[in-house]
Design a protein around this motif. Sequence first.
Motif, mmCIF file in Angstrom:
data_model
loop_
_atom_site.group_PDB
_atom_site.id
_atom_site.type_symbol
_atom_site.label_atom_id
_atom_site.label_comp_id
_atom_site.label_asym_id
_atom_site.label_seq_id
_atom_site.Cartn_x
_atom_site.Cartn_y
_atom_site.Cartn_z
ATOM 1 N N LEU A 11 6.125 30.003 143.292
ATOM 2 C CA LEU A 11 6.111 29.052 142.179
ATOM 3 C C LEU A 11 6.799 29.613 140.939
ATOM 4 C CD1 LEU A 11 2.497 27.656 142.583
ATOM 5 C CD2 LEU A 11 4.642 26.447 143.049
ATOM 6 N N VAL A 12 6.533 30.871 140.648
ATOM 7 C CA VAL A 12 7.170 31.504 139.483
ATOM 8 C C VAL A 12 8.680 31.570 139.682
ATOM 9 C CG1 VAL A 12 7.384 33.659 138.179
ATOM 10 C CG2 VAL A 12 5.120 32.759 138.742
ATOM 11 N N ASP A 13 9.106 31.874 140.900
ATOM 12 C CA ASP A 13 10.543 31.919 141.184
ATOM 13 C C ASP A 13 11.226 30.578 140.941
ATOM 14 O OD1 ASP A 13 10.481 34.594 141.840
ATOM 15 O OD2 ASP A 13 10.384 34.244 144.008
ATOM 16 N N GLN A 14 10.483 29.491 141.073
ATOM 17 C CA GLN A 14 11.046 28.156 140.884
ATOM 18 C C GLN A 14 11.082 27.717 139.416
ATOM 19 O OE1 GLN A 14 9.393 25.199 143.619
ATOM 20 N NE2 GLN A 14 8.712 26.894 144.920
ATOM 21 N N LEU A 15 10.368 28.439 138.564
ATOM 22 C CA LEU A 15 10.318 28.062 137.150
ATOM 23 C C LEU A 15 11.620 28.406 136.439
ATOM 24 C CD1 LEU A 15 6.780 29.298 136.063
ATOM 25 C CD2 LEU A 15 7.555 26.934 136.179
ATOM 26 N N PRO A 16 11.987 27.603 135.437
ATOM 27 C CA PRO A 16 13.092 28.009 134.576
ATOM 28 C C PRO A 16 12.674 29.256 133.783
ATOM 29 C CG PRO A 16 12.403 25.736 134.117
ATOM 30 C CD PRO A 16 11.453 26.308 135.103
ATOM 31 N N ASP A 17 13.625 30.085 133.430
ATOM 32 C CA ASP A 17 13.319 31.352 132.753
ATOM 33 C C ASP A 17 12.445 31.174 131.510
ATOM 34 O OD1 ASP A 17 14.651 32.801 134.639
ATOM 35 O OD2 ASP A 17 16.487 33.026 133.462
ATOM 36 N N ASP A 18 12.664 30.106 130.768
ATOM 37 C CA ASP A 18 11.900 29.931 129.526
ATOM 38 C C ASP A 18 10.441 29.553 129.776
ATOM 39 O OD1 ASP A 18 12.663 27.389 130.466
ATOM 40 O OD2 ASP A 18 12.611 26.524 128.454
ATOM 41 N N ARG A 19 10.065 29.232 131.000
ATOM 42 C CA ARG A 19 8.682 28.869 131.337
ATOM 43 C C ARG A 19 7.925 30.028 131.991
ATOM 44 N NH1 ARG A 19 6.406 25.603 128.776
ATOM 45 N NH2 ARG A 19 5.016 25.139 130.482
ATOM 46 N N VAL A 20 8.632 31.095 132.353
ATOM 47 C CA VAL A 20 7.991 32.221 133.027
ATOM 48 C C VAL A 20 7.064 32.977 132.068
ATOM 49 C CG1 VAL A 20 8.388 34.442 134.166
ATOM 50 C CG2 VAL A 20 9.806 32.458 134.747
ATOM 51 N N GLN A 21 7.504 33.237 130.856
ATOM 52 C CA GLN A 21 6.713 34.013 129.902
ATOM 53 C C GLN A 21 5.343 33.389 129.628
ATOM 54 O OE1 GLN A 21 7.237 37.057 128.885
ATOM 55 N NE2 GLN A 21 5.343 37.029 127.730
ATOM 56 N N PRO A 22 5.239 32.070 129.406
ATOM 57 C CA PRO A 22 3.904 31.496 129.197
ATOM 58 C C PRO A 22 2.980 31.649 130.418
ATOM 59 C CG PRO A 22 5.583 29.960 128.439
ATOM 60 C CD PRO A 22 6.285 31.078 129.140
ATOM 61 N N VAL A 23 3.548 31.570 131.606
ATOM 62 C CA VAL A 23 2.742 31.741 132.814
ATOM 63 C C VAL A 23 2.235 33.172 132.908
ATOM 64 C CG1 VAL A 23 2.813 31.764 135.348
ATOM 65 C CG2 VAL A 23 3.878 29.886 134.080
ATOM 66 N N ILE A 24 3.100 34.131 132.641
ATOM 67 C CA ILE A 24 2.697 35.541 132.669
ATOM 68 C C ILE A 24 1.628 35.800 131.613
ATOM 69 C CG2 ILE A 24 3.484 37.899 132.228
ATOM 70 C CD1 ILE A 24 6.111 37.099 133.616
ATOM 71 N N ALA A 25 1.789 35.224 130.433
ATOM 72 C CA ALA A 25 0.792 35.392 129.370
ATOM 73 C C ALA A 25 -0.562 34.831 129.806
ATOM 74 C CB ALA A 25 1.273 34.713 128.088
ATOM 75 N N LEU A 26 -0.562 33.697 130.467
ATOM 76 C CA LEU A 26 -1.800 33.093 130.949
ATOM 77 C C LEU A 26 -2.477 33.977 131.994
ATOM 78 C CD1 LEU A 26 -3.694 30.637 130.976
ATOM 79 C CD2 LEU A 26 -2.223 29.640 132.720
ATOM 80 N N VAL A 27 -1.695 34.522 132.909
ATOM 81 C CA VAL A 27 -2.249 35.415 133.931
ATOM 82 C C VAL A 27 -2.843 36.653 133.276
ATOM 83 C CG1 VAL A 27 -1.668 36.912 135.888
ATOM 84 C CG2 VAL A 27 -0.750 34.574 135.777
ATOM 85 N N ARG A 28 -2.131 37.242 132.323
ATOM 86 C CA ARG A 28 -2.645 38.428 131.624
ATOM 87 C C ARG A 28 -3.934 38.120 130.877
ATOM 88 N NH1 ARG A 28 3.172 40.296 129.465
ATOM 89 N NH2 ARG A 28 3.748 41.593 131.237
ATOM 90 N N GLU A 29 -3.975 36.982 130.212
ATOM 91 C CA GLU A 29 -5.163 36.581 129.460
ATOM 92 C C GLU A 29 -6.365 36.441 130.396
ATOM 93 O OE1 GLU A 29 -6.444 32.530 127.272
ATOM 94 O OE2 GLU A 29 -4.547 33.385 126.611
ATOM 95 N N ASN A 30 -6.152 35.822 131.537
ATOM 96 C CA ASN A 30 -7.237 35.661 132.508
ATOM 97 C C ASN A 30 -7.680 37.003 133.084
ATOM 98 O OD1 ASN A 30 -7.834 32.872 132.519
ATOM 99 N ND2 ASN A 30 -5.934 32.471 133.592
ATOM 100 N N LEU A 31 -6.739 37.908 133.283
ATOM 101 C CA LEU A 31 -7.064 39.227 133.794
ATOM 102 C C LEU A 31 -7.930 39.991 132.800
ATOM 103 C CD1 LEU A 31 -6.709 41.415 135.944
ATOM 104 C CD2 LEU A 31 -4.614 42.088 134.771
#
Length: 69
Positions: A11-31
């Motif tokens: 799913l991350v591979d399918q995201l446009p580059d500008d949408r990857v950072q918010p997803v990573i931030a969300l994963v880090r926050e949950n971690l």
Amino acid sequence: MSAMREELHSLVDQLPDDRVQPVIALVRENLLASRRIQAAAALERIRDRMRGVTGVDEELDQLREGSRG
């Protein structure tokens, strides 16, 4: 790698580059939240085990003040 991780990578591979950072931030926050929850649970278990034990604070103070060598 687990199926869930593979799906996340796909799913991350399918995201446009500008949408990857918010997803990573969300994963880090949950971690971080998960680690805080685990730490709080561990502390509560320790508190439960220490209930009714006398002299714990004094013994910890002695250990802190004692030789660390």
